[in-house]
Scaffold this motif. Sequence first.
Motif, PDB file in Angstrom:
ATOM      1  N   HIS A 216       0.833  -1.206   0.000  1.00 57.43           N
ATOM      2  CA  HIS A 216       0.000   0.000   0.000  1.00 57.43           C
ATOM      3  C   HIS A 216       0.874   1.265   0.000  1.00 57.43           C
ATOM      4  N   SER A 217       1.874   1.293   0.880  1.00 58.62           N
ATOM      5  CA  SER A 217       2.756   2.463   0.985  1.00 58.62           C
ATOM      6  C   SER A 217       4.146   2.007   1.425  1.00 58.62           C
ATOM      7  N   ILE A 218       5.139   2.793   1.047  1.00 58.07           N
ATOM      8  CA  ILE A 218       6.507   2.577   1.528  1.00 58.07           C
ATOM      9  C   ILE A 218       6.969   3.858   2.201  1.00 58.07           C
ATOM     10  N   PHE A 219       7.378   3.732   3.464  1.00 57.25           N
ATOM     11  CA  PHE A 219       7.840   4.887   4.229  1.00 57.25           C
ATOM     12  C   PHE A 219       9.357   4.800   4.423  1.00 57.25           C
ATOM     13  N   GLU A 220      10.043   5.850   4.048  1.00 60.06           N
ATOM     14  CA  GLU A 220      11.483   5.965   4.300  1.00 60.06           C
ATOM     15  C   GLU A 220      11.646   6.585   5.676  1.00 60.06           C
ATOM     16  N   VAL A 221      12.346   5.900   6.570  1.00 61.28           N
ATOM     17  CA  VAL A 221      12.550   6.438   7.924  1.00 61.28           C
ATOM     18  C   VAL A 221      13.459   7.666   7.828  1.00 61.28           C
ATOM     19  N   PRO A 222      13.094   8.776   8.491  1.00 61.47           N
ATOM     20  CA  PRO A 222      13.924   9.991   8.433  1.00 61.47           C
ATOM     21  C   PRO A 222      15.385   9.701   8.771  1.00 61.47           C
ATOM     22  N   SER A 223      16.280  10.321   8.017  1.00 61.82           N
ATOM     23  CA  SER A 223      17.713  10.008   8.132  1.00 61.82           C
ATOM     24  C   SER A 223      18.251  10.222   9.547  1.00 61.82           C
ATOM     25  N   GLN A 224      17.715  11.234  10.261  1.00 65.84           N
ATOM     26  CA  GLN A 224      18.231  11.494  11.612  1.00 65.84           C
ATOM     27  C   GLN A 224      17.870  10.371  12.585  1.00 65.84           C
ATOM     28  N   LEU A 225      16.835   9.579  12.251  1.00 62.71           N
ATOM     29  CA  LEU A 225      16.440   8.473  13.136  1.00 62.71           C
ATOM     30  C   LEU A 225      17.181   7.180  12.818  1.00 62.71           C
ATOM     31  N   LYS A 226      17.619   7.040  11.576  1.00 57.75           N
ATOM     32  CA  LYS A 226      18.214   5.765  11.136  1.00 57.75           C
ATOM     33  C   LYS A 226      19.469   5.377  11.919  1.00 57.75           C
ATOM     34  N   GLU A 227      20.249   6.367  12.298  1.00 62.15           N
ATOM     35  CA  GLU A 227      21.541   6.069  12.935  1.00 62.15           C
ATOM     36  C   GLU A 227      21.434   5.947  14.455  1.00 62.15           C
ATOM     37  N   MET A 228      20.249   6.209  14.991  1.00 60.50           N
ATOM     38  CA  MET A 228      20.093   6.190  16.445  1.00 60.50           C
ATOM     39  C   MET A 228      19.684   4.805  16.939  1.00 60.50           C
ATOM     40  N   MET A 229      19.965   4.544  18.206  1.00 56.24           N
ATOM     41  CA  MET A 229      19.511   3.308  18.821  1.00 56.24           C
ATOM     42  C   MET A 229      17.988   3.361  18.966  1.00 56.24           C
ATOM     43  N   PRO A 230      17.308   2.201  18.869  1.00 54.66           N
ATOM     44  CA  PRO A 230      15.837   2.198  18.930  1.00 54.66           C
ATOM     45  C   PRO A 230      15.245   2.959  20.114  1.00 54.66           C
ATOM     46  N   PHE A 231      15.817   2.819  21.295  1.00 57.26           N
ATOM     47  CA  PHE A 231      15.264   3.501  22.466  1.00 57.26           C
ATOM     48  C   PHE A 231      15.349   5.017  22.302  1.00 57.26           C
ATOM     49  N   GLU A 232      16.465   5.482  21.716  1.00 61.06           N
ATOM     50  CA  GLU A 232      16.642   6.923  21.487  1.00 61.06           C
ATOM     51  C   GLU A 232      15.652   7.436  20.447  1.00 61.06           C
ATOM     52  N   VAL A 233      15.379   6.610  19.427  1.00 57.30           N
ATOM     53  CA  VAL A 233      14.448   7.003  18.366  1.00 57.30           C
ATOM     54  C   VAL A 233      13.087   7.349  18.948  1.00 57.30           C
ATOM     55  N   ARG A 234      12.607   6.517  19.887  1.00 54.69           N
ATOM     56  CA  ARG A 234      11.276   6.704  20.466  1.00 54.69           C
ATOM     57  C   ARG A 234      11.175   8.023  21.251  1.00 54.69           C
ATOM     58  N   ASN A 235      12.323   8.573  21.626  1.00 57.59           N
ATOM     59  CA  ASN A 235      12.326   9.823  22.396  1.00 57.59           C
ATOM     60  C   ASN A 235      12.717  11.038  21.559  1.00 57.59           C
ATOM     61  N   HIS A 236      12.895  10.846  20.254  1.00 58.83           N
ATOM     62  CA  HIS A 236      13.325  11.936  19.384  1.00 58.83           C
ATOM     63  C   HIS A 236      12.133  12.790  18.962  1.00 58.83           C
ATOM     64  N   ALA A 237      12.391  14.093  18.735  1.00 60.58           N
ATOM     65  CA  ALA A 237      11.323  15.037  18.374  1.00 60.58           C
ATOM     66  C   ALA A 237      10.628  14.679  17.063  1.00 60.58           C
ATOM     67  N   ALA A 238      11.351  14.006  16.149  1.00 65.19           N
ATOM     68  CA  ALA A 238      10.770  13.671  14.841  1.00 65.19           C
ATOM     69  C   ALA A 238       9.888  12.418  14.895  1.00 65.19           C
ATOM     70  N   TYR A 239       9.962  11.686  15.996  1.00 68.38           N
ATOM     71  CA  TYR A 239       9.267  10.396  16.093  1.00 68.38           C
ATOM     72  C   TYR A 239       7.735  10.521  16.083  1.00 68.38           C
ATOM     73  N   PRO A 240       7.121  11.391  16.911  1.00 68.88           N
ATOM     74  CA  PRO A 240       5.645  11.409  16.985  1.00 68.88           C
ATOM     75  C   PRO A 240       4.961  11.715  15.647  1.00 68.88           C
ATOM     76  N   GLU A 241       5.493  12.686  14.914  1.00 69.88           N
ATOM     77  CA  GLU A 241       4.875  13.061  13.640  1.00 69.88           C
ATOM     78  C   GLU A 241       4.962  11.916  12.621  1.00 69.88           C
ATOM     79  N   PHE A 242       6.125  11.263  12.573  1.00 67.81           N
ATOM     80  CA  PHE A 242       6.303  10.145  11.646  1.00 67.81           C
ATOM     81  C   PHE A 242       5.392   8.976  12.036  1.00 67.81           C
ATOM     82  N   PHE A 243       5.297   8.719  13.339  1.00 68.45           N
ATOM     83  CA  PHE A 243       4.398   7.678  13.850  1.00 68.45           C
ATOM     84  C   PHE A 243       2.966   7.953  13.397  1.00 68.45           C
ATOM     85  N   GLN A 244       2.529   9.208  13.551  1.00 71.01           N
ATOM     86  CA  GLN A 244       1.157   9.588  13.194  1.00 71.01           C
ATOM     87  C   GLN A 244       0.883   9.405  11.705  1.00 71.01           C
ATOM     88  N   SER A 245       1.867   9.714  10.867  1.00 75.89           N
ATOM     89  CA  SER A 245       1.666   9.577   9.419  1.00 75.89           C
ATOM     90  C   SER A 245       1.421   8.112   9.034  1.00 75.89           C
TER      91      SER A 245
END
Length: 258
Positions: A216-245
């Motif tokens: 249905h869709s392919i989402f590219e994870v934002p580059s600033q999140l790709k290099e972070m550890m998973p736990f850090e990603v969940r606390n990043h400012a860019a995470y909520p908006e991407f999650f919502q999309s």
Amino acid sequence: MNFLRIDSVHHTYFSPKTATHALRDITLQVDEGEFVSFIGPSGCGKTTLLSIVAGLIKPTEGTVTLRNKPIRTMKKKLGYMLQQDYLFPWKTIEENILLGLTIMGTLTEEKRSEAHSLLNEMGLEGVGSSYPRELSGGMRQRVALIRTLITEPHLLLLDEPFSALDYQTKLKLEDLVFSTLKSFGKTAILVTHDIGEAISMSDRIILFGTKPGHIHSIFEVPSQLKEMMPFEVRNHAAYPEFFQSIWKELEKLESRTH
């Protein structure tokens, strides 16, 4: 060169009275070292596609190749990690880890030493002679990961490997699996129902629709999140908006199935 190529895959399950169309026209490429997640509503064919990539099911139509060779001839180059760890209770942890190598006749002292090193790296020092019943769920999944890595697979297939764990253990294991696969330069496909898990671990997220299963869709994870550890990603400012999309797209799909 495409590392993994899924080309025009269709799959239908036949029974004496019915034909159930599980997948329709799946075409996808995965690069070497990439981490891709499959998400979507129940019944969208995520696990069917993973089974086809694993060579466990032959698709009704289409091809799957790994390094330009048919996937069914490359089964020894695949690692599978499931929700259940499937450790043999009557074998020690070391015996469980080395079982694949033993069966393939490729067990060496060097590999035995590597298994002990991996146990130490994953905080499991000294448990080689223990039995599965003596370990917690999270520890057993770490053993399952070591058992998968020790055979040096080209591609790892992860079918909801954290879903049976408590939340705290799950978050810790996400970090451990992510960092381990990155350090080994491994390519992985994760099937999950958890959008947060997909975002925090992946380079790309494939959202499947249903009836029959399709991309249905392919989402590219934002580059600033790709290099972070998973736990850090969940606390990043860019995470909520991407999650919502992703959530909104998934909601649209869910509403169509009810």
